[in-house]
Enzyme design. Structure first.
Site, short mmCIF file in Angstrom:
data_model
loop_
_atom_site.label_atom_id
_atom_site.label_comp_id
_atom_site.label_asym_id
_atom_site.label_seq_id
_atom_site.Cartn_x
_atom_site.Cartn_y
_atom_site.Cartn_z
N LYS A 99 0.88 -1.16 0.00
CA LYS A 99 0.00 0.00 0.00
C LYS A 99 0.91 1.21 0.00
CE LYS A 99 -2.95 2.92 2.69
NZ LYS A 99 -3.73 3.20 3.89
N GLY A 160 -7.98 9.28 9.10
CA GLY A 160 -8.34 9.38 10.50
C GLY A 160 -9.31 10.50 10.83
N ALA A 186 -9.50 5.63 3.50
CA ALA A 186 -9.36 6.73 4.48
C ALA A 186 -10.59 7.61 4.53
CB ALA A 186 -8.15 7.61 4.20
N GLY A 187 -10.86 8.09 5.73
CA GLY A 187 -11.93 9.05 5.96
C GLY A 187 -13.20 8.46 6.54
N ASN A 208 -9.43 2.09 9.10
CA ASN A 208 -8.75 1.69 10.32
C ASN A 208 -9.37 2.40 11.52
OD1 ASN A 208 -6.97 1.12 12.44
ND2 ASN A 208 -5.15 1.50 11.29
N THR A 209 -9.21 3.74 11.56
CA THR A 209 -9.63 4.48 12.74
C THR A 209 -11.13 4.36 13.00
OG1 THR A 209 -7.87 6.04 12.21
CG2 THR A 209 -9.44 6.74 13.88
#
Lengths: 255, 66
Positions: A99, A160, A186-187, A208-209
């Protein structure tokens, strides 16, 4: 979801539409449970210096037979450094996936498009399967694909930030023009963001977050799994067009 | 002898191979990637690559990330 609705990335076949990060969990045990609950088949990891005093390690808690490991180049701010980290990641012996992240700014963590293109060129030549993180700029997405990225991964919003998909029109343009799989990376803040991305036609979502940072990560992982199924099914089912005026659901005649 | 290991000066026994160094540090070789003076040491060369005084050694592993 039907079993033949798969995403192919190089030699890899994925059934789940979620790729999940392994960062920021309070404990490794919590991470293990959240990953299992999410139904993901591919997890991202970062590469860092060994802490010689640490008693436990991430890889004690991730079974490479169960999950495909996707090493990232997080924290790299130029092509040269990202290439170095990608090469080191490959030395771990888990394959040619990377990645690719080349960041351009520490506050926004937005990608550096020039560095991302340069690193993609080099890594593709070296035989890597490049999954290129990028902004939601359709031209950069196209260029990354032209340079040989196997997957292009536009951000829905900054890493994040939990803001969801800030510019669905750009994501739609990227999807319409795509010559590679597109993964929204992301986001993601909550389950509906995952559904939204997949309803637009994204091939998968990387997050992830959104899970690790939730009050109950295991429960949020489950929500994300259901959201991914719902979003993908809705996309495949084909939504009705948006109309300005009403259309009655019940017959209007024959009273 | 003195080396720079993961950014810190450190004394290690003389005459160690990379395998020997990892053993000395109690690190499992399968779990790490190693760089000496910015050049990757391939895993199949761990047993025959000797660490030299003054080397800058990086030993990296997977950690949680997104």
């Amino acid at each position: 979801m039907s079993n033949n609705d798969v995403l192919k990335i190089g030699e890899i076949t994925l059934h789940s539409k979620l790729i999940v990060g392994t960062g920021k969990y309070e404990t490794f045990e919590l991470m293990e449970r959240a990953l299992a609950e999410s139904g993901t088949e591919m997890v991202t990891v970062a590469l860092r210096r060994v802490d010689f005093d640490a008693k436990d390690h991430l890889m004690n808690h991730i079974d490479p037979k169960k999950y495909i490991i996707l090493p990232n180049t997080a924290g790299c701010y130029n092509a040269e450094e990202a290439i170095r980290v990608a090469r080191l990641g490959r030395e771990m012996g888990i394959g040619d996936l990377v990645k690719l992240e080349v960041l351009g700014d520490p506050d926004t963590l937005l990608p550096d498009p020039v560095g991302s293109l340069q690193a993609t060129q080099v890594l593709v030549k070296e035989g890597f399967t490049v999954m290129a993180y990028t902004s939601d700029d359709p031209v950069v997405a196209k260029r990354l694909a032209q340079e040989g990225a196997t997957v292009v991964m536009p951000a829905g919003a900054p890493i994040g930030s939990g803001q969801g998909i800030l510019n669905p029109n750009n994501i739609r343009i990227i999807l319409e023009q795509a010559t590679t799989p597109i993964i929204v990376d992301a986001g993601v803040g909550t389950a509906s963001d995952v559904s939204r991305a997949l309803e637009l036609g994204a091939d998968a979502v990387l997050l992830n977050t959104g899970i690790a940072g939730a009050k109950d990560p295991v429960r949020m992982a489950r929500a994300m799994k259901h959201a991914a199924i719902a979003g993908r099914e809705a996309y495949l089912a084909g939504r009705i067009p948006r109309k300005l005026y009403a259309t009655a659901s019940s017959p209007l005649l024959d009273f | 002898m003195r080396v720079i290991l993961n950014g810190k000066e450190r004394d290690i026994p003389n005459g160690l191979t990379v395998d020997g160094l990892l053993n000395h540090l109690d690190v499992r070789p399968q779990r790490v990637a190693v760089e000496i003076n910015r050049v990757i040491v391939k895993r199949d060369r761990f047993a025959e690559t000797y660490v030299q005084p003054g080397d800058t050694i990086e030993i990296l592993q997977f950690v949680g990330g997104g």
